[in-house]
Design an enzyme around this catalytic site. Structure first.
Site, PDB file in Angstrom:
ATOM      1  N   ARG A 312     -40.616 -51.928  92.300  1.00  6.78           N
ATOM      2  CA  ARG A 312     -41.874 -51.225  92.014  1.00  6.78           C
ATOM      3  C   ARG A 312     -41.595 -49.735  91.839  1.00  6.78           C
ATOM      4  NH1 ARG A 312     -46.802 -51.199  96.194  1.00  6.78           N
ATOM      5  NH2 ARG A 312     -45.534 -49.588  97.160  1.00  6.78           N
ATOM      6  N   HIS A 316     -39.427 -46.696  86.199  1.00  4.52           N
ATOM      7  CA  HIS A 316     -40.066 -45.519  85.573  1.00  4.52           C
ATOM      8  C   HIS A 316     -39.383 -44.220  86.001  1.00  4.52           C
ATOM      9  CE1 HIS A 316     -43.370 -44.018  88.640  1.00  4.52           C
ATOM     10  NE2 HIS A 316     -42.210 -44.208  89.225  1.00  4.52           N
TER      11      HIS A 316
END
Ligand SMILES: C[S@@+](CC[C@H](N)C(=O)[O-])C[C@H]1O[C@@H](n2cnc3c(N)ncnc32)[C@H](O)[C@@H]1O
Length: 409
Positions: A312, A316
């Site tokens: 998670r 990014h």
């Protein structure tokens, strides 16, 4: 056509149209439509934009927004939100607010009235403050941590970003150890090495990220966990493991353990040594069945053939080149047809992307020369990894993280 007809409208027409939308969304909210509140926020913003003149809009952007951010950060140091909530939220003077930190009441007045003008505090009379719902939220350390982290870790980089980009001839930052963050902070190395050297800021990060996520849908609300992870789970050795790669201090696994008690396999938290140290100090792993493992995801994955490798807000943080290395290490450990990689990250809309996604994209550029990705960019990234493909993308609500399921080809 829509653009042309909008151009021909007067400001009065545009305000009337935006106002009708607010009224309509307001009645849906009153009638109990579960999505209406988010729509109402969007239409109310639209009404505000249509009502402001372009100059008012400009001044809000260049004067109000930076002032709000800085005032909030100083207010946290001055304990203004916490003090305002003390003594049963009784009204407080500037002198009473200043007493908590022995700060100058004149300075506190300037900060408090700014917070009041930005609705972080209510001003009951001249120099007399009472808390509102946002004040009460910001009085809690786990929410104030968001202000601390976003300011202390990112704002240097934001303020230097134009100069940095000018210095590169406006190239898209791609090097996570030589980008806006390093330029602004005179730091050699990744933002994570800076954060491990600034444990209070890193702690603020883990605290606020977890707290804010409790207000948003969890990946277990959008992904068919029982069908995909519980059914067919092999209980022997590594095969039973759900591995949280770069899992912070273990909140995902703790929440998973509470939400899905049917999952009887191992729960393994993998992180950098410093973060595993923090998780150990927080007793993660003692009071529940989470195993803690120091692991650098740029090295081979030690848990072979796990049920799933969860990540998670990990990919990014990294440009595509580094993501391919991280994913490649997991791929080499996967059992085809059994293991999956579960990526919880933003999937940006191609048009009118949610402000949460867009803001995070800029934060990622500022911190790590990385980015949020559109669906097409996710497909391109995964297809560029040997032997992997996207099996499905699961989403819930606008502006939240999606769950991207990746399997062996
Ligand atoms: C944005 S945080 C996400 C943490 C967690 N997954 C969550 O959602 O709360 C990214 C995490 O990656 C970890 N990390 C960074 N570099 C790493 C590496 N080389 N190996 C393992 N973990 C790493 C950081 O310590 C950090 O906790």
């Amino acid at each position: 056509m829509e653009h042309l007809s909008k151009e021909n409208e007067t400001q009065h027409d545009r305000i009337s149209r935006a106002l009708s939308q607010v009224v309509s969304d307001g009645s849906s909210f009153k009638n109990g439509d579960p999505d209406a509140r988010q729509k109402l926020i969007a239409s109310a913003r639209e009404l505000l934009y249509e009502s402001e003149s372009p100059v008012e809009s400009l001044l809000w952007n260049i004067w109000a927004l930076p002032t709000r951010t800085i005032a909030a950060r100083i207010a946290v140091d001055l304990k203004i939100f916490k003090t305002a909530c003390g003594n049963n939220s009784s009204p407080k003077t500037n002198e009473q607010l200043a007493a908590a930190t022995s700060a100058s009441p004149t300075l506190v007045k300037r900060v408090a009235r700014t917070c009041a003008s930005m609705k972080m505090l209510d001003e009951q009379g001249p120099g007399l403050y009472v808390p509102n719902a946002l004040t009460r939220l910001l009085a809690q350390p786990e929410y104030a941590a968001g202000i601390i982290f976003c300011f202390d870790a990112t704002h240097n980089s934001f303020s230097q970003m134009p100069a940095y980009l000018r210095s590169t001839g406006f190239q898209n930052p791609k090097d996570p150890t030589n980008g806006p963050f390093q330029y602004a902070n005179k730091h050699d190395g990744h933002a994570f090495t800076w954060l491990t050297a600034h444990p209070e800021t890193f702690q603020a990060f883990h605290g606020y990220v977890h707290t804010l996520r409790t207000h948003r849908p969890s990946w277990t609300d959008m992904y068919p966990v029982k069908e995909r992870l519980v059914a067919g789970l092999k209980l022997e050795g590594d095969s039973s493991a759900l591995v949280d790669v770069g899992g912070g201090v273990g909140q995902v696994l703790q929440d998973f353990n509470n939400a899905i008690p049917e999952y009887t396999g191992r729960l393994v938290l993998q992180e950098l040594g410093e973060v595993i140290g923090a998780a150990t100090a927080m007793d993660v792993g003692k009071s529940n069945r989470i195993e803690l493992q120091v692991h650098d995801f740029f090295t081979p994955q030690p848990i072979k053939g796990a049920r799933a490798y969860f990540m998670r807000s990990v990919l990014h943080d990294w440009p595509d080149e580094q993501c391919r290395k991280i994913l490649g290490n997991v791929k080499d450990a996967m059992e085809p047809g059994y293991s999956s990689i579960l990526i919880s990250d933003c999937v940006l809309a191609d048009k009118n992307a949610a402000w949460q996604h867009i803001s995070l994209d800029f934060h990622m550029m500022a911190l790590a020369s990385s980015q949020e990705r559109t669906e097409a960019e996710w497909y391109a990234l995964i297809e560029s990894c040997d032997g992997l493909k996207i099996a499905g993308i699961y989403s819930k609500g606008q502006g939240n993280e999606s769950l991207i399921e990746v399997v062996c080809k």
